[in-house]
Design an enzyme around this catalytic site. Structure first.
Site: not given
Length: 197
Positions: A11, A70-71, A154, A156-157
């Protein structure tokens, strides 16, 4: 209003796309709007390949314009890891805490921040039924912190220090992150692609 499917059930990602695409006249939907949606296996070896696989499969299944991304995180000292395995780096269950712990363990002996350089990368694939899929890539440069800092975001932030801001992604507000993130940079490029098509 034109419909566009964002090939994700996340979301947070959907809201990022919506804020940029709605003003362009798109009605944004996601895989959450298609409860019986197909599950696309990500067998590519790059972010771009995986984004293309997802975008083309969903566009074909629903005959709709589709954007897939894709990241992930690429750490120079680790030879580009975790890369395409970012979400499942510590195991198949996609555990953010475990993934961060694994990265911090692997970099434990690397003290100097400049030796902990990294970047977030995001590949976006834009697929229209019957047309060739187009891709763009956006990045955000930074360093890996020695410990998690911040409550937002969210993945690895909390351990990713944005180079120009000297704060982790998790210390940024949603608005700040949406201006400088890898996904935001890729989306800016994608808007040019959508405008041209």
């Amino acid at each position: 209003m034109r419909e566009i499917i964002i090939a994700t059930k996340n979301q947070g990602k959907v809201k990022e796309f919506e804020s940029l695409l709605k003003p362009m006249g798109f009605r944004v939907q996601s895989l959450l709007d298609y409860p019986l949606s197909i599950d696309v296996e990500e067998t590519g070896t790059t972010f771009e390949e995986n984004a293309i696989l997802k975008a083309e499969a969903i566009a074909k299944a629903y005959n709709r314009v589709t954007i897939a991304d894709d990241s992930g995180l690429m750490i120079d000292h680790l030879g580009g890891k975790p890369g395409i395995y970012s979400a499942r780096y510590a195991g198949l269950d996609k555990n953010d805490e475990a993934n961060m712990e694994k990265v911090l363990e692997e970099l434990a002996a690397v003290e100097a921040l400049e030796d902990r350089s990294a970047r977030f990368a995001c590949a976006l694939a834009y697929s229209r039924p019957g047309q060739m899929t187009k891709t763009v890539v956006g990045t955000c440069e930074g360093f890996i912190a020695h410990e998690p800092i911040g409550e937002n975001g969210f993945g690895y932030d909390p351990i990713f220090i944005v180079r120009d801001l000297h704060k982790t992604m998790a210390q940024l507000s949603k608005e700040e992150k949406n201006k400088i993130s890898h996904r935001a940079n890729a989306l800016k490029k994608l808007i040019d692609v959508i405008t041209e098509s």
